[in-house]
Design a protein around this motif. Sequence first.
Motif, short mmCIF file in Angstrom:
data_model
loop_
_atom_site.label_atom_id
_atom_site.label_comp_id
_atom_site.label_asym_id
_atom_site.label_seq_id
_atom_site.Cartn_x
_atom_site.Cartn_y
_atom_site.Cartn_z
N SER A 28 25.75 -29.13 -17.57
CA SER A 28 25.65 -29.60 -19.06
C SER A 28 25.69 -27.86 -19.63
O SER A 28 25.23 -27.10 -19.12
N LEU A 29 26.51 -27.96 -20.90
CA LEU A 29 26.47 -26.54 -21.60
C LEU A 29 25.58 -26.45 -22.44
O LEU A 29 25.25 -27.47 -23.23
N LEU A 30 24.77 -25.30 -22.29
CA LEU A 30 23.43 -24.95 -23.28
C LEU A 30 23.99 -23.80 -24.20
O LEU A 30 24.12 -22.85 -23.60
N ARG A 31 23.71 -24.23 -25.32
CA ARG A 31 23.86 -22.74 -26.30
C ARG A 31 22.77 -22.56 -26.94
O ARG A 31 21.91 -23.17 -27.53
N ASN A 32 22.56 -20.95 -26.88
CA ASN A 32 21.52 -20.42 -27.43
C ASN A 32 20.18 -20.70 -27.00
O ASN A 32 20.07 -21.58 -26.26
N ALA A 33 19.15 -20.11 -27.48
CA ALA A 33 17.50 -20.18 -26.95
C ALA A 33 17.22 -21.80 -27.42
O ALA A 33 16.49 -22.43 -26.60
N VAL A 56 21.92 -21.30 -15.06
CA VAL A 56 22.44 -19.91 -15.02
C VAL A 56 22.99 -19.50 -16.32
O VAL A 56 23.46 -20.49 -17.20
N SER A 57 22.67 -18.36 -16.81
CA SER A 57 23.01 -18.00 -18.25
C SER A 57 23.12 -16.63 -18.17
O SER A 57 23.02 -15.71 -17.42
N GLY A 58 23.32 -16.10 -19.61
CA GLY A 58 23.15 -14.85 -19.87
C GLY A 58 21.88 -14.38 -20.67
O GLY A 58 21.67 -13.46 -20.98
N LEU A 59 20.71 -15.58 -21.08
CA LEU A 59 19.69 -15.35 -21.54
C LEU A 59 18.72 -14.63 -20.83
O LEU A 59 18.51 -15.23 -19.75
N CYS A 60 17.81 -13.73 -21.28
CA CYS A 60 16.63 -13.23 -20.96
C CYS A 60 15.65 -13.79 -21.43
O CYS A 60 15.61 -14.80 -22.34
N ILE A 61 14.11 -13.57 -20.86
CA ILE A 61 13.10 -14.14 -21.42
C ILE A 61 12.52 -13.15 -22.56
O ILE A 61 11.91 -12.28 -22.14
N SER A 62 12.82 -13.26 -23.89
CA SER A 62 12.33 -12.47 -24.79
C SER A 62 12.38 -13.02 -26.30
O SER A 62 13.41 -13.80 -26.45
N ASP A 106 24.27 -16.90 -27.43
CA ASP A 106 24.25 -16.93 -25.97
C ASP A 106 24.64 -18.14 -25.42
O ASP A 106 24.50 -19.20 -25.97
N THR A 107 24.97 -18.33 -24.10
CA THR A 107 25.52 -19.40 -23.64
C THR A 107 24.75 -19.58 -22.05
O THR A 107 24.89 -18.47 -21.38
N GLY A 108 24.57 -20.79 -21.79
CA GLY A 108 23.96 -21.03 -20.57
C GLY A 108 24.51 -22.53 -19.84
O GLY A 108 25.12 -23.23 -20.49
N LEU A 109 24.12 -22.78 -18.58
CA LEU A 109 24.44 -24.16 -17.98
C LEU A 109 23.32 -24.55 -17.18
O LEU A 109 22.52 -23.86 -16.64
N SER A 110 23.16 -25.80 -17.36
CA SER A 110 22.28 -26.72 -16.57
C SER A 110 22.88 -27.37 -15.42
O SER A 110 23.89 -27.87 -15.65
N LEU A 111 22.53 -27.15 -14.24
CA LEU A 111 23.29 -27.84 -13.25
C LEU A 111 22.34 -28.67 -12.18
O LEU A 111 21.08 -28.12 -11.74
N HIS A 146 25.44 -12.20 -27.29
CA HIS A 146 25.11 -11.59 -25.85
C HIS A 146 25.75 -12.48 -24.80
O HIS A 146 25.58 -12.32 -23.45
N ALA A 147 26.65 -13.58 -24.88
CA ALA A 147 27.29 -14.40 -23.93
C ALA A 147 28.18 -13.56 -23.20
O ALA A 147 28.89 -12.69 -23.61
N LYS A 148 28.17 -14.27 -21.91
CA LYS A 148 29.47 -13.63 -20.97
C LYS A 148 29.94 -14.90 -20.58
O LYS A 148 29.55 -15.49 -19.51
N SER A 149 31.08 -15.33 -21.17
CA SER A 149 31.56 -16.58 -20.69
C SER A 149 33.09 -16.45 -20.93
O SER A 149 33.94 -15.58 -21.44
N ALA A 150 33.87 -17.39 -20.47
CA ALA A 150 35.32 -17.42 -20.49
C ALA A 150 35.71 -19.05 -20.09
O ALA A 150 35.11 -19.63 -19.52
N VAL A 151 36.92 -19.26 -20.95
CA VAL A 151 37.57 -20.70 -20.83
C VAL A 151 39.06 -20.61 -20.57
O VAL A 151 39.70 -19.68 -21.44
N VAL A 152 39.75 -21.25 -19.55
CA VAL A 152 40.75 -21.05 -19.45
C VAL A 152 41.60 -22.29 -19.25
O VAL A 152 41.01 -23.12 -18.60
N ASP A 153 42.72 -22.47 -20.20
CA ASP A 153 43.46 -23.82 -19.93
C ASP A 153 43.03 -25.07 -20.16
O ASP A 153 43.46 -26.00 -19.66
N GLY A 154 41.73 -24.93 -20.59
CA GLY A 154 41.01 -26.45 -21.01
C GLY A 154 40.74 -27.04 -19.54
O GLY A 154 40.57 -28.02 -19.38
#
Length: 505
Positions: free
Chosen positions: A44-49, A156-162, A176-181, A317-325
């Motif tokens: 699942s894609l998770l957005r922001n805090a 897994v994400s780019g978010l810290c605890i702050s 920022d962007t994160g994933l639930s796996l 603060h996101a570190k993400s990329a999307v390619v060719d759908g």
Amino acid sequence: MNETHAWFAPFAPRPPETPPDDPLLERAFARIADSDLREGNAVSLLRNAEENYPAWLDALQKAERVIHFENYIIADDKTGRNFARVLMERARAGVRVRVLYDWLGSYTRASRRFWQDLRDAGVEVRVFNPLRLTNPFFLRRNHRKLITVDGCIGFVSGLCISDSWEGGRSGDPWRDTGLSLAGPIVADLDAAFAESWAFAGAPLKRDECIAASDIPSVGTVNARVVSGQPGMFRAYRVDQFIAATAKRNLWIADAYLVPTTAYVQALGEAAQDGVDVRLLVPGSTDTPMLQPFVRAGYRSLIEAGVRVFEWNGAMLHAKSAVVDGRWARVGSTNLNLASWATNWELDVIVEDKTIAEAMEATYLEDLMQATEVAPGSITRRRQTLNARARRSRRARRGAVGRLAAGAVALGSSIGRGSGGLRSLTSTEAGSVATIGSILIALAVLVVVFPPIVVLPITILLGWLGAALLIRSLRLKQRIRITRRKLERRYRSASTKWNKISSRPP
């Protein structure tokens, strides 16, 4: 169809794609990432805090066996104390809770009392790469953001605890962007945690790390973990590979963009080959000294055909990329040498159209809150020359390639009409002026106060020399200990042999 999807419409015609099960592509990807593709996951894609933190806390509260919690920054603020409370509750309930924080990232953000409270509650707390006399390479940091619970679910994400990610003093939350796996991929996340946990102390026992084959499938998503370590350049190779294989679009969001020349060339070659390459970077940042150097690099990107957008919010603060759908990358790795070469980083690459299309839609929404840095007249002339080279290449491809390129060009023109614009020339002028002022200030400092410049270098050289001497002494001591053990074993074996040989036949 809403406004965002209307903007996305010109990208609908897609050229033929490489089949997802192409064995050559998969073999190349596995070798470059040094990671196997795991099937049968739920992602699942998770957005922001506002979406990440509640999902994290909910999973932590349901933990029954073990929690692995690893983050670059764990702050002693409202957000940090909220997480600490849950971790201490689960530790008191008998859950094995392991917390790994980075010394440099958390040094000024959490007190010793904060960590001691966790330890007193039964949480196993370790600090990663603290400052020591014997370790002058303290800039190698653990920049990962990882949580796993019971070997069943991971984040897994780019978010810290702050509090910064929830708005902090400004009230404007960071983007920022994160994933639930869930599924077999969690075994690889636990293995990555075990790597960095062992660097900070005794390693985990083998029976504590579950194998991917022992975790049942829970979905249909394919994913792989890219575990970055100093000197390995795994994420760098992956980013180069993705740029080389992109066919339709490559959309990237990055917080601290300082790319290498080779990566800029890879993006430029993709853009000149008809790929819609876009970069979304912060307009304002938590490291103001870095911003002029980031903006000074825009020209080489834009001249190569890459579109650059600056986020208008508090901090991207996101570190993400999307390619060719088809492919999506989310994690902690920034596009700079510190992340690629010296840090411990962690990213997940998802090969799933549903996740990729969701990231594309999110990216387009973000662009509506961004300002594009538009090329100036000189750049346009250079782009004209580049366009002639592109046309000559496309002429050899056939009608499908021309159709795809036309769709991208149409999308580009619509994109420019949907958001704000800022001149590259004015952006570059401000950055160059700032960099020039810094250099002049440094020159004056060297002339007027030379000890201020010489002293840090002297200290660093002395520190490095002392660390190497101490390491040499420890190695010699280890050799002496090993030699003594071998001598004792030899004497013991000789004594036994003498006893056996002295017995009467």
